[in-house]
Design a protein around this motif. Sequence first.
Motif, PDB file in Angstrom:
ATOM      1  N   ASP A  90       0.804  -1.217   0.000  1.00  0.00           N
ATOM      2  CA  ASP A  90       0.000   0.000   0.000  1.00  0.00           C
ATOM      3  C   ASP A  90       0.844   1.278   0.000  1.00  0.00           C
ATOM      4  O   ASP A  90       0.292   2.376  -0.017  1.00  0.00           O
ATOM      5  CB  ASP A  90      -0.921   0.010   1.238  1.00  0.00           C
ATOM      6  CG  ASP A  90      -1.864  -1.187   1.245  1.00  0.00           C
ATOM      7  OD1 ASP A  90      -2.254  -1.623   0.135  1.00  0.00           O
ATOM      8  OD2 ASP A  90      -2.191  -1.684   2.338  1.00  0.00           O
ATOM      9  N   ALA A  91       2.167   1.149   0.032  1.00  0.00           N
ATOM     10  CA  ALA A  91       3.016   2.337   0.142  1.00  0.00           C
ATOM     11  C   ALA A  91       3.193   3.052  -1.181  1.00  0.00           C
ATOM     12  O   ALA A  91       3.402   4.273  -1.209  1.00  0.00           O
ATOM     13  CB  ALA A  91       4.384   1.952   0.713  1.00  0.00           C
ATOM     14  N   LEU A  92       3.099   2.326  -2.302  1.00  0.00           N
ATOM     15  CA  LEU A  92       3.385   2.912  -3.603  1.00  0.00           C
ATOM     16  C   LEU A  92       2.249   2.654  -4.573  1.00  0.00           C
ATOM     17  O   LEU A  92       1.607   1.600  -4.521  1.00  0.00           O
ATOM     18  CB  LEU A  92       4.688   2.322  -4.187  1.00  0.00           C
ATOM     19  CG  LEU A  92       5.974   2.524  -3.378  1.00  0.00           C
ATOM     20  CD1 LEU A  92       7.110   1.730  -4.013  1.00  0.00           C
ATOM     21  CD2 LEU A  92       6.334   3.998  -3.286  1.00  0.00           C
ATOM     22  N   PRO A  93       1.998   3.594  -5.484  1.00  0.00           N
ATOM     23  CA  PRO A  93       1.023   3.339  -6.561  1.00  0.00           C
ATOM     24  C   PRO A  93       1.535   2.210  -7.464  1.00  0.00           C
ATOM     25  O   PRO A  93       2.734   1.951  -7.551  1.00  0.00           O
ATOM     26  CB  PRO A  93       0.966   4.675  -7.308  1.00  0.00           C
ATOM     27  CG  PRO A  93       1.525   5.683  -6.355  1.00  0.00           C
ATOM     28  CD  PRO A  93       2.516   4.972  -5.512  1.00  0.00           C
ATOM     29  N   SER A  94       0.621   1.567  -8.149  1.00  0.00           N
ATOM     30  CA  SER A  94       0.984   0.394  -8.957  1.00  0.00           C
ATOM     31  C   SER A  94       1.968   0.738 -10.072  1.00  0.00           C
ATOM     32  O   SER A  94       2.936   0.017 -10.316  1.00  0.00           O
ATOM     33  CB  SER A  94      -0.280  -0.235  -9.550  1.00  0.00           C
ATOM     34  OG  SER A  94      -0.975   0.714 -10.362  1.00  0.00           O
ATOM     35  N   PHE A  95       1.712   1.858 -10.781  1.00  0.00           N
ATOM     36  CA  PHE A  95       2.612   2.221 -11.871  1.00  0.00           C
ATOM     37  C   PHE A  95       4.010   2.565 -11.349  1.00  0.00           C
ATOM     38  O   PHE A  95       5.021   2.184 -11.944  1.00  0.00           O
ATOM     39  CB  PHE A  95       2.039   3.398 -12.668  1.00  0.00           C
ATOM     40  CG  PHE A  95       0.804   3.048 -13.436  1.00  0.00           C
ATOM     41  CD1 PHE A  95       0.879   2.263 -14.580  1.00  0.00           C
ATOM     42  CD2 PHE A  95      -0.437   3.481 -13.012  1.00  0.00           C
ATOM     43  CE1 PHE A  95      -0.255   1.936 -15.294  1.00  0.00           C
ATOM     44  CE2 PHE A  95      -1.583   3.156 -13.716  1.00  0.00           C
ATOM     45  CZ  PHE A  95      -1.505   2.373 -14.865  1.00  0.00           C
ATOM     46  N   ALA A  96       4.072   3.293 -10.249  1.00  0.00           N
ATOM     47  CA  ALA A  96       5.361   3.650  -9.668  1.00  0.00           C
ATOM     48  C   ALA A  96       6.086   2.411  -9.159  1.00  0.00           C
ATOM     49  O   ALA A  96       7.319   2.312  -9.263  1.00  0.00           O
ATOM     50  CB  ALA A  96       5.163   4.642  -8.522  1.00  0.00           C
ATOM     51  N   ARG A  97       5.357   1.439  -8.633  1.00  0.00           N
ATOM     52  CA  ARG A  97       5.969   0.222  -8.113  1.00  0.00           C
ATOM     53  C   ARG A  97       6.741  -0.519  -9.211  1.00  0.00           C
ATOM     54  O   ARG A  97       7.859  -0.977  -9.000  1.00  0.00           O
ATOM     55  CB  ARG A  97       4.893  -0.674  -7.501  1.00  0.00           C
ATOM     56  CG  ARG A  97       5.389  -2.021  -7.013  1.00  0.00           C
ATOM     57  CD  ARG A  97       4.239  -2.856  -6.482  1.00  0.00           C
ATOM     58  NE  ARG A  97       3.621  -2.185  -5.346  1.00  0.00           N
ATOM     59  CZ  ARG A  97       4.100  -2.265  -4.111  1.00  0.00           C
ATOM     60  NH1 ARG A  97       5.180  -2.998  -3.865  1.00  0.00           N
ATOM     61  NH2 ARG A  97       3.521  -1.628  -3.128  1.00  0.00           N
ATOM     62  N   VAL A  98       6.134  -0.635 -10.379  1.00  0.00           N
ATOM     63  CA  VAL A  98       6.790  -1.361 -11.477  1.00  0.00           C
ATOM     64  C   VAL A  98       8.068  -0.644 -11.900  1.00  0.00           C
ATOM     65  O   VAL A  98       9.128  -1.265 -12.081  1.00  0.00           O
ATOM     66  CB  VAL A  98       5.823  -1.496 -12.663  1.00  0.00           C
ATOM     67  CG1 VAL A  98       6.545  -2.111 -13.862  1.00  0.00           C
ATOM     68  CG2 VAL A  98       4.619  -2.344 -12.272  1.00  0.00           C
TER      69      VAL A  98
END
Length: 304
Positions: free
Chosen positions: A133-141
């Motif tokens: 939950d710490a990062l948005p999905s796009f930023a995570r990738v």
Amino acid sequence: MLPFFSKLPPCLIGVEACGTAHHWARTLSAMGHEVRLIPPSYVKAFVKRGKSDAIDAEAICEAVQRRTMQFVPVKSVDQQSILMTHRARSLLVRQRTSVANALRSHLAELGLVANPGIANLARLAEQALADRDALPSFARVALAIMLRQIVALGQEISALDRQIAAWHVESEASRRLAAIPGLGVITATAVAATVTDPDQFRSGRQFAAWLGLTPQQQSTGGKMRLGGISKQGDRYLRRLLVVGATAVIRHTKDKPTPMAAWIRKLMEKKPFRVVSIALANKLARIAWVLLTRKETYRPYQLAA
């Protein structure tokens, strides 16, 4: 080209020191010819005007016959191999630094700030990626890809470090150079592999000037004007020596040694970077002495 030179009687061949020049120098020398490599900047002075193969050949022919011309010693395959390792390592370090800076900036945009150092940055990124939950999905990738790049580059750099360390163990000159303060394994192996013939330099000052660590002169009419360092030599070696000198200043300036006293006295009237360049010049001169005399470095004794 090889059949042409194989039919010639032994003669003097001038070659501009550029890519593949050392390979051709070794090949032509094996045929019995005398090959001299000339720095391109020294050849340029003999170019009258324009640019063509014939004009360049004429300039090389003029330069190779000059008594005062300084030539480039021909490197062996072993020396070129270890220098390739150094250049590859330097490239990977720059790439890792670039990716790390980008990763640090992206994490800061999300309110995640790491302490200086790649290890701290990688640890923070791993912790952020572990929390779903710490990062948005796009930023995570995107951040995960950059983190994998940093880890992979670090492993490749470590592999090259092991190769350099193995060459260092086998090189007597490199082991002697590594004893100088500020010259670790990386700098010692680079100097030992680059300086194939230390006797080509008349003094340690000439060696430091060859590295671009001496002031650039703009003197005329008996008036001496000195500017910044010339930066005319090997950029890679100069950078390693300056970085090593910076580390020496930060860690030994308070110690009771003659070198530390010299650093403190210079720091009282000169900026930090000027002192680091001066110390790099001194370290280069010490390295030249060890290479030419084949001596071991004798460290200063602690004051009583």
